[in-house]
Scaffold this motif. Structure first.
Motif, PDB file in Angstrom:
ATOM      1  N   PRO A  22       0.802  -1.228   0.000  1.00 57.98           N
ATOM      2  CA  PRO A  22       0.000   0.000   0.000  1.00 57.98           C
ATOM      3  C   PRO A  22       0.837   1.282   0.000  1.00 57.98           C
ATOM      4  N   SER A  23       2.060   1.234   0.514  1.00 57.40           N
ATOM      5  CA  SER A  23       2.863   2.462   0.550  1.00 57.40           C
ATOM      6  C   SER A  23       3.402   2.837  -0.832  1.00 57.40           C
ATOM      7  N   THR A  24       3.663   1.845  -1.694  1.00 64.02           N
ATOM      8  CA  THR A  24       4.142   2.133  -3.054  1.00 64.02           C
ATOM      9  C   THR A  24       3.048   1.950  -4.099  1.00 64.02           C
ATOM     10  N   ARG A  25       1.922   1.396  -3.677  1.00 63.74           N
ATOM     11  CA  ARG A  25       0.791   1.077  -4.555  1.00 63.74           C
ATOM     12  C   ARG A  25       1.145   0.029  -5.617  1.00 63.74           C
ATOM     13  N   GLU A  26       2.201  -0.733  -5.353  1.00 68.20           N
ATOM     14  CA  GLU A  26       2.583  -1.808  -6.261  1.00 68.20           C
ATOM     15  C   GLU A  26       1.711  -3.024  -5.999  1.00 68.20           C
ATOM     16  N   VAL A  27       1.270  -3.664  -7.070  1.00 72.93           N
ATOM     17  CA  VAL A  27       0.443  -4.863  -6.988  1.00 72.93           C
ATOM     18  C   VAL A  27       1.086  -5.953  -7.842  1.00 72.93           C
ATOM     19  N   ILE A  28       1.241  -7.141  -7.256  1.00 68.78           N
ATOM     20  CA  ILE A  28       1.802  -8.279  -7.976  1.00 68.78           C
ATOM     21  C   ILE A  28       0.749  -9.379  -7.992  1.00 68.78           C
ATOM     22  N   ARG A  29       0.436  -9.852  -9.176  1.00 67.96           N
ATOM     23  CA  ARG A  29      -0.506 -10.960  -9.342  1.00 67.96           C
ATOM     24  C   ARG A  29       0.323 -12.212  -9.614  1.00 67.96           C
ATOM     25  N   LEU A  30       0.223 -13.202  -8.725  1.00 64.27           N
ATOM     26  CA  LEU A  30       1.031 -14.413  -8.852  1.00 64.27           C
ATOM     27  C   LEU A  30       0.419 -15.382  -9.857  1.00 64.27           C
ATOM     28  N   SER A  31       1.288 -16.213 -10.419  1.00 63.94           N
ATOM     29  CA  SER A  31       0.837 -17.194 -11.398  1.00 63.94           C
ATOM     30  C   SER A  31      -0.170 -18.162 -10.773  1.00 63.94           C
ATOM     31  N   LYS A  60       7.666 -14.953   1.418  1.00 67.00           N
ATOM     32  CA  LYS A  60       7.220 -16.192   0.802  1.00 67.00           C
ATOM     33  C   LYS A  60       5.725 -16.342   1.018  1.00 67.00           C
ATOM     34  N   ILE A  61       5.070 -16.909   0.018  1.00 66.29           N
ATOM     35  CA  ILE A  61       3.650 -17.208   0.124  1.00 66.29           C
ATOM     36  C   ILE A  61       3.526 -18.718   0.205  1.00 66.29           C
ATOM     37  N   LEU A  62       2.822 -19.182   1.220  1.00 71.61           N
ATOM     38  CA  LEU A  62       2.541 -20.607   1.391  1.00 71.61           C
ATOM     39  C   LEU A  62       1.131 -20.864   0.898  1.00 71.61           C
ATOM     40  N   MET A  63       0.981 -21.781  -0.043  1.00 72.59           N
ATOM     41  CA  MET A  63      -0.345 -22.175  -0.509  1.00 72.59           C
ATOM     42  C   MET A  63      -0.623 -23.577  -0.006  1.00 72.59           C
ATOM     43  N   TRP A  75       2.585 -25.662  -1.357  1.00 80.10           N
ATOM     44  CA  TRP A  75       3.481 -25.056  -2.327  1.00 80.10           C
ATOM     45  C   TRP A  75       3.982 -23.739  -1.758  1.00 80.10           C
ATOM     46  N   VAL A  76       5.155 -23.310  -2.219  1.00 79.15           N
ATOM     47  CA  VAL A  76       5.749 -22.045  -1.775  1.00 79.15           C
ATOM     48  C   VAL A  76       6.136 -21.227  -2.996  1.00 79.15           C
ATOM     49  N   PHE A  77       5.962 -19.926  -2.866  1.00 78.99           N
ATOM     50  CA  PHE A  77       6.402 -18.975  -3.892  1.00 78.99           C
ATOM     51  C   PHE A  77       7.216 -17.904  -3.189  1.00 78.99           C
ATOM     52  N   THR A  78       8.490 -17.720  -3.580  1.00 81.60           N
ATOM     53  CA  THR A  78       9.348 -16.682  -3.003  1.00 81.60           C
ATOM     54  C   THR A  78       9.309 -15.462  -3.908  1.00 81.60           C
ATOM     55  N   LEU A  79       8.849 -14.329  -3.374  1.00 80.63           N
ATOM     56  CA  LEU A  79       8.755 -13.103  -4.165  1.00 80.63           C
ATOM     57  C   LEU A  79      10.140 -12.662  -4.634  1.00 80.63           C
ATOM     58  N   GLY A  80      10.233 -12.278  -5.895  1.00 72.43           N
ATOM     59  CA  GLY A  80      11.478 -11.781  -6.446  1.00 72.43           C
ATOM     60  C   GLY A  80      12.467 -12.861  -6.842  1.00 72.43           C
TER      61      GLY A  80
END
Length: 151
Positions: A22-31, A60-63, A75-80
Motif C-alpha cells: 500500500p505504501s508504493t501502490r505496487e500490486v503483484i498478481r502471482l501465477s 514467501k507465500i505458502l499455498m 506449495w511455496v512462492f518466493t517473491l522476487g
C-alpha cells in the motif's frame, strides 16, 4: 493477511493471489497453480499465507491445498526469486486446513489455527518446515473457527 508491510489478498472464487504494497501502490498478481488433483472429482480448498523472513529479507507465500482425501499439499512462492510455485514436502504428514483469519507471521514463522483438530501449524519461512503445536484439551470445547491469532 499482512506481513512486514505487504498484504496478501485472495478469494476462493478468484484464480490468482495478489500481493500489494500500500505504501508504493505496487500490486503483484502471482501465477495460477490452482488445479485440482486428478484423483479428485471436486474443487479442493486453497488457502494462502504470507510470511516474511527477516534474516534473509525474503517474502514467501505458502499455498495449502486441502482435497479432503489425504494429507494437505503445500506449495511455496518466493517473491522476487521464484517464477513458479514449488511443491514442498514436510518431514511428517500433516493434514490441516487453516482457519481463514486464524494465521499470523511472527519472526519468520507463519502460525495457523487448524479448522479440524486442536493444534496450530507453525511454518518456518526460512527452512520451509512445519511443526505442530498441540493445544490443551481444555480449549477444545471453546474452540471457535472465528478465533484470530495476533502478534
Amino acid at each position: 493477511m499482512y506481513a512486514n508491510g505487504l498484504f496478501c489478498v485472495w478469494n476462493q472464487d478468484v484464480e490468482s493471489v495478489i500481493i500489494c504494497n500500500p505504501s508504493t501502490r505496487e500490486v503483484i498478481r502471482l501465477s495460477n497453480l490452482r488445479k485440482p488433483p486428478s484423483s479428485v472429482d471436486f474443487d479442493p480448498s486453497y488457502n494462502y499465507s504470507l510470511g516474511y523472513e527477516p534474516e534473509e529479507n525474503k517474502y514467501k507465500i505458502l499455498m495449502t491445498c486441502d482435497a479432503s482425501l489425504g494429507p494437505t499439499r503445500n506449495w511455496v512462492f518466493t517473491l522476487g526469486i521464484d517464477e513458479s510455485w514449488r511443491e514442498i514436502e514436510s518431514s511428517f504428514m500433516i493434514d490441516f486446513v487453516p482457519i481463514f483469519n486464524g494465521r499470523v507471521c511472527i519472526d519468520g514463522v507463519i502460525y495457523m489455527f487448524d479448522c479440524k483438530d486442536n493444534f496450530i501449524a507453525a511454518f518456518n519461512v526460512k527452512t520451509e518446515n512445519f511443526r505442530i503445536i498441540k493445544l490443551c484439551d481444555d480449549l477444545s470445547p471453546l474452540f471457535n473457527p472465528n478465533f484470530k491469532l495476533i502478534e
